[in-house]
Design a protein around this motif. Structure first.
Motif, PDB file in Angstrom:
ATOM      1  N   THR A   1      -4.457  15.588  17.368  1.00 54.72           N
ATOM      2  CA  THR A   1      -5.589  14.523  17.346  1.00 54.72           C
ATOM      3  C   THR A   1      -5.157  13.659  17.187  1.00 54.72           C
ATOM      4  N   ASP A   2      -5.477  12.736  17.500  1.00 49.46           N
ATOM      5  CA  ASP A   2      -4.774  10.839  17.044  1.00 49.46           C
ATOM      6  C   ASP A   2      -4.385  11.237  15.675  1.00 49.46           C
ATOM      7  N   LEU A   3      -3.529  10.947  15.012  1.00 54.60           N
ATOM      8  CA  LEU A   3      -3.544  10.815  13.677  1.00 54.60           C
ATOM      9  C   LEU A   3      -2.732   9.730  13.130  1.00 54.60           C
ATOM     10  N   GLN A   4      -2.195   9.061  14.467  1.00 48.09           N
ATOM     11  CA  GLN A   4      -1.506   6.920  14.723  1.00 48.09           C
ATOM     12  C   GLN A   4      -3.158   6.273  13.560  1.00 48.09           C
ATOM     13  N   ILE A   5      -2.082   5.770  12.541  1.00 46.71           N
ATOM     14  CA  ILE A   5      -2.558   5.125  11.654  1.00 46.71           C
ATOM     15  C   ILE A   5      -2.366   3.523  11.547  1.00 46.71           C
ATOM     16  N   SER A   6      -3.432   2.599  11.956  1.00 43.20           N
ATOM     17  CA  SER A   6      -2.998   1.071  11.948  1.00 43.20           C
ATOM     18  C   SER A   6      -2.344   0.447  10.808  1.00 43.20           C
ATOM     19  N   ARG A   7      -1.163  -0.264  10.911  1.00 45.48           N
ATOM     20  CA  ARG A   7      -0.276  -0.618   9.598  1.00 45.48           C
ATOM     21  C   ARG A   7      -1.115  -2.151   9.581  1.00 45.48           C
ATOM     22  N   GLN A   8      -1.392  -2.746  10.435  1.00 46.44           N
ATOM     23  CA  GLN A   8      -2.003  -4.234  10.205  1.00 46.44           C
ATOM     24  C   GLN A   8      -3.420  -3.420   9.032  1.00 46.44           C
ATOM     25  N   SER A   9      -4.473  -2.777   9.133  1.00 43.49           N
ATOM     26  CA  SER A   9      -4.901  -2.609   8.848  1.00 43.49           C
ATOM     27  C   SER A   9      -4.708  -2.084   6.911  1.00 43.49           C
ATOM     28  N   ALA A  10      -3.608  -0.884   7.547  1.00 41.26           N
ATOM     29  CA  ALA A  10      -3.171  -1.077   5.571  1.00 41.26           C
ATOM     30  C   ALA A  10      -3.174  -2.201   4.509  1.00 41.26           C
ATOM     31  N   THR A  11      -2.035  -3.318   5.372  1.00 35.42           N
ATOM     32  CA  THR A  11      -1.593  -4.113   4.690  1.00 35.42           C
ATOM     33  C   THR A  11      -2.469  -5.266   4.507  1.00 35.42           C
ATOM     34  N   LEU A  12      -3.733  -5.430   5.196  1.00 39.32           N
ATOM     35  CA  LEU A  12      -4.711  -5.705   4.768  1.00 39.32           C
ATOM     36  C   LEU A  12      -5.588  -5.131   3.780  1.00 39.32           C
ATOM     37  N   ARG A  13      -6.053  -3.980   3.185  1.00 40.52           N
ATOM     38  CA  ARG A  13      -6.128  -3.480   2.948  1.00 40.52           C
ATOM     39  C   ARG A  13      -5.850  -3.814   1.493  1.00 40.52           C
ATOM     40  N   VAL A  14      -3.982  -2.961   1.348  1.00 39.11           N
ATOM     41  CA  VAL A  14      -3.568  -4.229   0.214  1.00 39.11           C
ATOM     42  C   VAL A  14      -3.806  -5.368  -0.752  1.00 39.11           C
ATOM     43  N   LYS A  15      -3.792  -5.742   0.363  1.00 34.54           N
ATOM     44  CA  LYS A  15      -3.636  -7.203  -0.326  1.00 34.54           C
ATOM     45  C   LYS A  15      -5.035  -7.892  -0.678  1.00 34.54           C
ATOM     46  N   VAL A  16      -6.669  -6.881   0.222  1.00 36.18           N
ATOM     47  CA  VAL A  16      -7.625  -7.480  -0.679  1.00 36.18           C
ATOM     48  C   VAL A  16      -7.304  -7.189  -1.830  1.00 36.18           C
ATOM     49  N   GLU A  17      -6.773  -5.886  -1.662  1.00 33.01           N
ATOM     50  CA  GLU A  17      -6.903  -5.189  -3.316  1.00 33.01           C
ATOM     51  C   GLU A  17      -5.791  -5.295  -4.097  1.00 33.01           C
ATOM     52  N   GLU A  18      -5.010  -6.380  -3.980  1.00 32.44           N
ATOM     53  CA  GLU A  18      -3.966  -7.203  -4.347  1.00 32.44           C
ATOM     54  C   GLU A  18      -4.596  -8.586  -5.435  1.00 32.44           C
ATOM     55  N   THR A  19      -5.933  -9.349  -4.132  1.00 28.64           N
ATOM     56  CA  THR A  19      -6.229 -10.497  -4.338  1.00 28.64           C
ATOM     57  C   THR A  19      -7.773 -10.534  -5.624  1.00 28.64           C
ATOM     58  N   LEU A  20      -8.080  -8.553  -5.482  1.00 31.57           N
ATOM     59  CA  LEU A  20      -9.030  -8.831  -6.764  1.00 31.57           C
ATOM     60  C   LEU A  20      -8.897  -8.625  -8.162  1.00 31.57           C
ATOM     61  N   ARG A  21      -7.347  -8.146  -7.492  1.00 35.29           N
ATOM     62  CA  ARG A  21      -6.915  -7.599  -9.018  1.00 35.29           C
ATOM     63  C   ARG A  21      -6.879  -8.735  -9.783  1.00 35.29           C
ATOM     64  N   GLN A  22      -5.622  -9.671  -9.310  1.00 32.06           N
ATOM     65  CA  GLN A  22      -4.919 -10.314  -9.430  1.00 32.06           C
ATOM     66  C   GLN A  22      -6.794 -11.920 -10.326  1.00 32.06           C
ATOM     67  N   ALA A  23      -6.831 -11.611  -9.396  1.00 32.75           N
ATOM     68  CA  ALA A  23      -8.781 -12.056  -9.584  1.00 32.75           C
ATOM     69  C   ALA A  23      -9.241 -11.806 -11.097  1.00 32.75           C
ATOM     70  N   ILE A  24      -9.716  -9.874 -11.393  1.00 32.83           N
ATOM     71  CA  ILE A  24     -10.337  -9.680 -12.436  1.00 32.83           C
ATOM     72  C   ILE A  24      -9.258 -10.779 -13.563  1.00 32.83           C
ATOM     73  N   ALA A  25      -8.207  -9.576 -13.419  1.00 31.38           N
ATOM     74  CA  ALA A  25      -6.608 -10.266 -14.373  1.00 31.38           C
ATOM     75  C   ALA A  25      -7.147 -11.729 -14.936  1.00 31.38           C
TER      76      ALA A  25
END
Length: 227
Positions: A3-27
């Protein structure tokens, strides 16, 4: 079976950046407690696709920062008076322990980083209440958790801080609170630098107790009427 278990590092990094941006905006108060978060608007604000926003909001919901309601969707979570009492009580215990462990086991490099974080917090306070101040306060707590050398304390305190960040900007903007906060974290850092574990624990607990008083008084005065 292969099976193909490769994960896109770029996608994960983008998701984390979106999380942190929203977290900071709320804080930072960009999005207020109780405010509805519209997926389409967030995509436009952040310049990202719906998948990244949805994944980020799922994570923030798991942290208790966002709450989803049927027929309404995700909103910024609110904290009740009783929840705030419980959060601050547990936080005082954990940060008191972290401060004592730091004083007794932290390295000279850890202490230097903590003192530098205090200096940055003081400078941020002089520049006014805003994103820099929130970042500086978070950096101080990160140094405190790192210096404790206890991964489980870090995990638990991070979860508490994520929730309490909903109140942090409110407490720091109350008249006179910021000056007291500066003095309190300076006392914490000095106790740690002097390797006085019990005093560091007491200073941490005092700091949280004082923040709790301000937050709870604010919640008491501004509690929404029952319907």
């Amino acid at each position: 079976m292969q099976t193909d278990l490769q994960i896109s590092r770029q996608s994960a990094t983008l998701r984390v950046k979106v999380e942190e941006t929203l977290r900071q905006a709320i804080a930072g108060g960009r999005f207020k407690p109780g405010q509805r978060l519209v997926e389409r608007e967030l995509c436009e604000m952040l310049g990202v696709g719906r998948t990244s926003v949805r994944e980020a909001m799922r994570q923030l919901e798991a942290e208790g920062i966002i709450t989803s309601y049927p027929h309404k969707g995700p909103v910024v979570s609110t904290i009740t008076y009783e929840e705030a009492q419980q959060l601050y009580t547990v936080r005082a215990l954990l940060e008191g322990f972290a401060g004592q462990q730091f004083a007794e086991h932290g390295t000279a490099a850890d202490i230097a980083k903590l003192q530098a974080a205090v200096v940055e917090f003081e400078a941020a306070a002089e520049s006014g209440v805003g994103a820099r101040l929130i970042d500086a306060k978070n950096a101080f707590y990160n140094c405190l958790m790192d210096g404790s050398k206890n991964v489980f304390v870090r995990q638990m305190l991070t979860a508490l801080h994520n929730r309490i960040n909903l109140l942090r900007m409110t407490t720091m903007t109350q008249p006179g609170r910021l000056a007291h906060s500066i003095a309190e974290i300076r006392d914490i850092a000095n106790a740690i630098q002097n390797r006085n574990g019990p005093l560091a624990a007491a200073a941490c607990k005092f700091h949280i107790d004082q923040a709790a008083k301000v937050a709870l008084e604010y919640l008491r005065k501004n509690a929404a009427p029952e319907t």
